[in-house]
Scaffold this active site. Sequence first.
Site, PDB file in Angstrom:
ATOM      1  N   MET A 161       0.859  -1.176   0.000  1.00  0.00           N
ATOM      2  CA  MET A 161       0.000   0.000   0.000  1.00  0.00           C
ATOM      3  C   MET A 161       0.898   1.230   0.000  1.00  0.00           C
ATOM      4  SD  MET A 161      -3.105   0.891   2.652  1.00  0.00           S
ATOM      5  CE  MET A 161      -2.121   0.526   4.088  1.00  0.00           C
ATOM      6  N   ARG A 301      -6.374  -1.444   9.233  1.00  0.00           N
ATOM      7  CA  ARG A 301      -6.598  -0.918  10.576  1.00  0.00           C
ATOM      8  C   ARG A 301      -7.045  -2.021  11.536  1.00  0.00           C
ATOM      9  NH1 ARG A 301      -9.271   4.966   8.895  1.00  0.00           N
ATOM     10  NH2 ARG A 301      -7.253   6.018   8.726  1.00  0.00           N
ATOM     11  N   TYR A 441       0.939   3.717  12.886  1.00  0.00           N
ATOM     12  CA  TYR A 441       0.621   3.567  11.461  1.00  0.00           C
ATOM     13  C   TYR A 441      -0.822   3.162  11.189  1.00  0.00           C
ATOM     14  CZ  TYR A 441       2.178  -1.434  11.872  1.00  0.00           C
ATOM     15  OH  TYR A 441       2.369  -2.742  12.217  1.00  0.00           O
ATOM     16  N   GLU A 442      -1.198   3.302   9.899  1.00  0.00           N
ATOM     17  CA  GLU A 442      -2.571   3.128   9.404  1.00  0.00           C
ATOM     18  C   GLU A 442      -3.540   4.101  10.077  1.00  0.00           C
ATOM     19  OE1 GLU A 442      -2.227   1.616   6.945  1.00  0.00           O
ATOM     20  OE2 GLU A 442      -0.615   0.200   7.281  1.00  0.00           O
ATOM     21  N   GLY A 443      -3.078   5.318  10.319  1.00  0.00           N
ATOM     22  CA  GLY A 443      -3.878   6.332  10.998  1.00  0.00           C
ATOM     23  C   GLY A 443      -3.572   6.303  12.476  1.00  0.00           C
TER      24      GLY A 443
END
Length: 593
Positions: A161, A301, A441-443
């Site tokens: 990604m 997430r 990570y991932e928000g």
Amino acid sequence: MPVTAPAEEQLFALQTSGLLDRLATLPGFEDAQEELVSAILEGAGALANDQFAALHKIGDREGARWSPDGVSLPEGFAGAYKSYVEGGWGGLSAPAAFGGQGLPAVLGVAVQEQLASANMAFQLCMMLTLGGIEAIAAHGSETQKALYLPRIASGEWTATMNLTEPQAGSDVGAVRTSATPAPTADDADAWHVRGSKIFITWGEHDLAENIVHLVLARTPDAPAGTKGLSLFLVPKFLPDAEGNPRQRNGVHCASIEHKLGIHASPTCTMVFGEDAPAIGWLVGPQHGGIAAMFTMMNHARLNVGLEGVAIAERAYRDALAFARERVQSAGFDPSRQPQPILAHADVRRMLMTMRTRAEGCRALVYRAVAALDIAHANPDAASRADAKALADLLTPIAKAFSTDCGVEAASLGIQIGGGMGYIEETGLAQHLRDARIAPIYEGTNGIQALDLAGRKLRMDGGARWRALLDEMGGTTSTEGDLAAGAETLARAVATLRETAETLYAMEPAEAAGGATPFLRMFGLTVTAWLLLEQAKAAAARIADGSDTPFLRAKIATARFACEQLLPEMFGLAPAATGGSALFYPEGDPVFAD
């Protein structure tokens, strides 16, 4: 001692919190029966404990290695990855039409949990690949699905990604990577992608014959911000019509990062179109990149939340083994003889906290993923919509609360180890170093909290969270050993409802100040509820004559969750509803130069 959760624990969590029996009644999931599920969990546990775990310290010590020719992993990783591919583990929940087994995603998540407990840095490769399957299956063309999905689902190829750029971290709309149409006589749909991405997990490695990059880029004359982004599929090697990798594409890894932890996970700077054209193809419609990428992002997430579970479980098991063996200090018994530190109350408090965090967050992640399974497979449209709304609500909680708990558990593991825990030889310190990336990570977890207190709280006029609190509040009555915990949970649900209603009535900017404590309140309450439901199921089995230490432990864990850990949420309510004013004092004296 195994480093992963035992199959018995995972099966019980799947049957209760993961709604496995309900999923097995849905079209396409009929094979998800206890015998098959148990065999899958036992087999995955063997792979995790025998092969992945053996590479845990090696990967941390040696790390991924970069050279101009690419990135290589330490000896042993290629063999373990080959075992993963040959076992068909990556395709458990991939679509059957493209070579997968089509089983519920929650079962695939349980398998990935075992691998992450054994070796989180290694499992990140599989995590991103599974997200790639989701994105291409949902948004790819029929040609893309036919060409790429069978090879990615098998694990022959991996996926990545590519969002982040130096100026575009959480602000995805600031992406500058470009894509321009480049039709040829042989391929009218080709684009040239040009730019660079940073922090790309497993962006380059030597374990698979091809790597499929999913890249956010901006097309000519695209509108500013996220509305102008498109998603492109850019393989490392361009495949021929039969899917055989042939010509090297114009994408390469310029460097890898030197990090606090997850050393065996190459975190790459990827460069597209610098020395040669990087050929890619649109996934989904032009300017539909955010919708397509967020299919992969939301999958990631939940799987990052799973890493919090996995680290908490591994840290707990390693700390428990240490506590059983480490003899230190006299107890309160008349002999006053030194004894294993497991006998001491405070050590037991810490171990119970670690165990409860792992089991509670496992229940939370499994419930969220099970909701996605129902949203995918239920033939009833209203049931699908309701399940999707529940998954949307639980995703930020599962990601943020579980990763915070993973860090907390890893830190407690070091505390149990004392001075021995702080040095690298025991391995307890590695868990904390590895776990610390997960809240980022991932928000980041702050962004997850804003999503919960902002968008998710207002979704459908608040109908979904109110329905969940109604469900939680309506199932808390019980008797016997669980009565005190049930009473605390009932008060917690009422407090959470009052807090949520207060935040719901606030302006978003004001609610932002209490977003993080509110998310923790929600996480504490929903995990206590799920563990209490598990305990009630365990008590029912005991009443039917199946009295085992495992079932007794389920009751003890739920009691600890409700009576010892849940009361924290009552002290968080004032911070959750206090607004943002304290963060912005007049004249900004706190942060003035």
